[in-house]
Motif scaffolding. Structure first.
Motif, PDB file in Angstrom:
ATOM      1  N   GLY A 246     -11.620 -10.716  -7.308  1.00  0.00           N
ATOM      2  CA  GLY A 246     -12.082 -11.384  -8.515  1.00  0.00           C
ATOM      3  C   GLY A 246     -12.116 -10.520  -9.749  1.00  0.00           C
ATOM      4  N   VAL A 247     -11.773  -9.241  -9.591  1.00  0.00           N
ATOM      5  CA  VAL A 247     -11.835  -8.286 -10.704  1.00  0.00           C
ATOM      6  C   VAL A 247     -10.443  -8.049 -11.274  1.00  0.00           C
ATOM      7  CG1 VAL A 247     -12.032  -5.793 -11.069  1.00  0.00           C
ATOM      8  CG2 VAL A 247     -13.975  -7.067 -10.162  1.00  0.00           C
TER       9      VAL A 247
ATOM     10  N   ALA B 153     -14.497  -4.785 -13.958  1.00  0.00           N
ATOM     11  CA  ALA B 153     -14.573  -3.838 -12.846  1.00  0.00           C
ATOM     12  C   ALA B 153     -15.850  -4.050 -12.051  1.00  0.00           C
ATOM     13  CB  ALA B 153     -14.539  -2.394 -13.376  1.00  0.00           C
ATOM     14  N   ALA B 154     -15.841  -3.532 -10.847  1.00  0.00           N
ATOM     15  CA  ALA B 154     -17.051  -3.372 -10.046  1.00  0.00           C
ATOM     16  C   ALA B 154     -17.365  -1.885  -9.976  1.00  0.00           C
ATOM     17  CB  ALA B 154     -16.852  -3.946  -8.657  1.00  0.00           C
TER      18      ALA B 154
ATOM     19  N   VAL C 264     -15.564   3.370 -10.450  1.00  0.00           N
ATOM     20  CA  VAL C 264     -15.225   2.145 -11.168  1.00  0.00           C
ATOM     21  C   VAL C 264     -13.974   1.566 -10.531  1.00  0.00           C
ATOM     22  CG1 VAL C 264     -14.528   1.161 -13.388  1.00  0.00           C
ATOM     23  CG2 VAL C 264     -16.298   2.929 -13.310  1.00  0.00           C
ATOM     24  N   VAL C 265     -14.075   0.351 -10.021  1.00  0.00           N
ATOM     25  CA  VAL C 265     -12.957  -0.317  -9.331  1.00  0.00           C
ATOM     26  C   VAL C 265     -12.439  -1.420 -10.257  1.00  0.00           C
ATOM     27  CG1 VAL C 265     -12.215  -1.519  -7.253  1.00  0.00           C
ATOM     28  CG2 VAL C 265     -14.073   0.160  -7.127  1.00  0.00           C
ATOM     29  N   PRO C 266     -11.279  -1.237 -10.912  1.00  0.00           N
ATOM     30  CA  PRO C 266     -10.828  -2.171 -11.935  1.00  0.00           C
ATOM     31  C   PRO C 266      -9.814  -3.205 -11.476  1.00  0.00           C
ATOM     32  CG  PRO C 266      -9.578  -0.158 -12.128  1.00  0.00           C
ATOM     33  CD  PRO C 266     -10.461  -0.012 -10.912  1.00  0.00           C
TER      34      PRO C 266
ATOM     35  N   ARG D  16      -7.967   5.852  -4.067  1.00  0.00           N
ATOM     36  CA  ARG D  16      -8.863   6.591  -4.955  1.00  0.00           C
ATOM     37  C   ARG D  16      -9.499   7.748  -4.181  1.00  0.00           C
ATOM     38  NH1 ARG D  16     -10.583   3.402  -9.244  1.00  0.00           N
ATOM     39  NH2 ARG D  16     -11.283   5.396 -10.141  1.00  0.00           N
ATOM     40  N   SER D  17      -9.894   8.781  -4.895  1.00  0.00           N
ATOM     41  CA  SER D  17     -10.638   9.872  -4.259  1.00  0.00           C
ATOM     42  C   SER D  17     -11.580  10.493  -5.277  1.00  0.00           C
ATOM     43  CB  SER D  17      -9.687  10.929  -3.682  1.00  0.00           C
ATOM     44  OG  SER D  17      -8.844  11.463  -4.676  1.00  0.00           O
ATOM     45  N   LEU D  18     -12.726  10.957  -4.783  1.00  0.00           N
ATOM     46  CA  LEU D  18     -13.782  11.508  -5.628  1.00  0.00           C
ATOM     47  C   LEU D  18     -14.405  12.714  -4.936  1.00  0.00           C
ATOM     48  CD1 LEU D  18     -15.528   8.106  -6.415  1.00  0.00           C
ATOM     49  CD2 LEU D  18     -14.191   9.435  -8.046  1.00  0.00           C
ATOM     50  N   GLY D  19     -14.994  13.591  -5.736  1.00  0.00           N
ATOM     51  CA  GLY D  19     -15.726  14.710  -5.174  1.00  0.00           C
ATOM     52  C   GLY D  19     -17.088  14.266  -4.655  1.00  0.00           C
TER      53      GLY D  19
END
Length: 466
Positions: A67-68, A77-78, A93-95, A102-105
């Motif tokens: 839905g985003v 975004a969610a 942020v998921v757009p 995706r990857s994050l620290g």
């Protein structure tokens, strides 16, 4: 048994640390086994992992939010809040509703067992109801521990015209990051620099000039630089950051371990080292990516095709796209009508006084009227003055494909009053592509290497023909 079914365990061995899959109980997988779903108003989800040693961890997954869509107001975004052992580490942020890697620290963790908690967060668009995180994994990449150790924590922008503490969930959101290293003056020491790709900039260079001179409407900025010794330890007093008005200032703010805290504090994504109280969004990007020294910074976007889609969708939602597209005007048209090119150039020695020359690209098509389409739209300051590998775009009629191009040319153009007579030499076109219907890069169809020099007497020359 039920409590065990609610956990997923990833053991990180001391060397591999990278690719073991995270298995998730089917009880948490409404869409597919191995998918963690985080719902608006629902409970937090958690996963566990075991670190075999102390170090910096990274979490990766394929994220989607049904839905985003970043191009629709109210559905941008969610947001997922990510905590480690109860400590808020980063937001995601998921757009898009399309699954996107995706990857994050996750910051520094000690040897032993840890819990990652995922919550549907404030700042999410009204249309966002759920986030699906598939193929989740945690790793501790041994080769990138120093880069991860000193990566900045970016606090979201809270002020400006929007006056919204969650504004980075709808505009100028950080997409990806990377680091670069170079030798320091002290033998055995290195300088590590961190850069971020933002979806756009609400201030600073306008969109038509961004397309002409930088080959995108994202904003790419270095944000922090620090010297480390042979053991990877920060050398006191060497941290600097890119401050408002693109100043380079000494970092005097707060650290979390070795991670400096910086806040986006301008409309063109420059940093401050004083953090606004109660700023809710924070981003700890995965900075393990690098770029080849001989390539333009935009190559990091080429590796992550989804960033072009977010870039284009923000332009659409913010009403910055000319309709219908017209390459005769300098306004930004449909970005699928542009040739995205990267080329390498050097500027020679001036022979007189006046302004330095820039180089623009020109494109001629096989059919239709004989016309030269220019990347700079014949605006002197929109040609590219900087040397090295650079990126630009050429707007063409909608529907143009690489097979329609007759030639690509180098065009010499002084950027100001007068002409200092310096030649400019182009030695390569590293790639040239169009975006597909979903705003993702098509395979490059324009490449060339050689040496072509344009001068005041000979201001244009053909670089490529099919």
């Amino acid at each position: 048994m039920r409590s065990r079914a609610r956990r997923a365990v990833l053991a990180l061995t001391g060397a591999a640390l990278a690719s073991a899959p995270l298995t998730v109980s089917p009880a948490h997988a409404a869409t597919a086994p191995g998918t963690v779903n985080v719902h608006r108003g629902g409970p937090a989800r958690s996963l566990s992992f075991t670190a075999r040693r102390d170090g910096e961890a990274v979490i990766g997954f394929t994220a989607s939010a049904p839905g985003v869509s970043w191009d629709r107001k109210g559905a941008e975004a969610a947001v997922v809040s990510i905590a480690v052992d109860g400590r808020h580490v980063t937001d995601l942020v998921v757009p898009s509703s399309d699954p996107t890697p995706r990857s994050l620290g996750l910051g520094r963790v000690r040897h032993g067992r840890h819990k990652v908690t995922l919550r549907f967060a404030r700042g999410s668009a009204s249309a966002a109801r759920r986030v699906a995180l598939a193929r989740t994994r945690v790793r501790m990449p041994a080769a990138d521990q120093v880069a991860l150790r000193h990566a900045p924590v970016v606090i979201g922008r809270t002020e400006g015209p929007l006056n919204d503490p969650y504004q980075n969930a709808t505009t100028d959101t950080p997409l990806i990051a990377w680091h670069e290293t170079r030798p320091a003056a002290t033998p055995g020491h290195r300088v590590v620099e961190y850069s971020v790709v933002w979806s756009n900039e609400d201030g600073g260079t306008d969109s038509p000039a961004l397309m002409a001179r930088w080959g995108r409407t994202t904003d790419i900025e270095w944000i922090y630089r620090v010297e480390v010794d042979a053991k990877g330890r920060r050398v006191d007093g060497t941290g600097v950051y890119q401050a408002p008005a693109h100043q380079t200032l000494k970092f005097t703010g707060r650290y979390e371990g070795d991670h400096p805290l910086l806040q986006t504090c301008t409309q063109n994504n420059n940093m401050c080292d004083v953090i606004a109280k109660d700023a809710p969004l924070r981003f700890l990007p995965d900075v393990t990516a690098t770029r080849p020294a001989e390539r333009a910074r935009e190559v990091v976007m080429d590796r992550e095709p989804w960033t072009y889609r977010v870039m284009a969708q923000e332009m659409v939602r913010e009403g910055k796209i000319e309709k219908p597209s017209d390459p005769a005007t300098p306004a930004v048209g449909d970005q699928r009508a542009y040739l995205f090119a990267e080329f390498a150039k050097t500027t020679g020695i001036p022979t007189g006084t006046g302004s330095a020359p820039g180089v623009a690209l020109g494109v001629r098509l096989k059919s239709g009227p004989s016309r030269l389409y220019r990347s700079d739209h014949d605006q002197p300051t929109w040609s590219i003055e900087r040397d090295g590998a650079v990126a630009g775009t050429v707007e063409l009629p909608e529907g143009t494909a690489v097979s329609d191009i007759a030639s690509v040319e180098a065009l010499r153009r002084p950027v100001g009053l007068g002409d200092n007579g310096a030649p400019a030499t182009v030695t390569s076109i590293n790639r040239g592509f169009f975006l597909d219907a979903a705003y993702r890069p098509r395979p490059s169809g324009v490449t060339w290497s050689g040496s072509v020099t344009v001068t005041r007497e000979r201001p244009s020359a053909v670089l490529w023909r099919p």
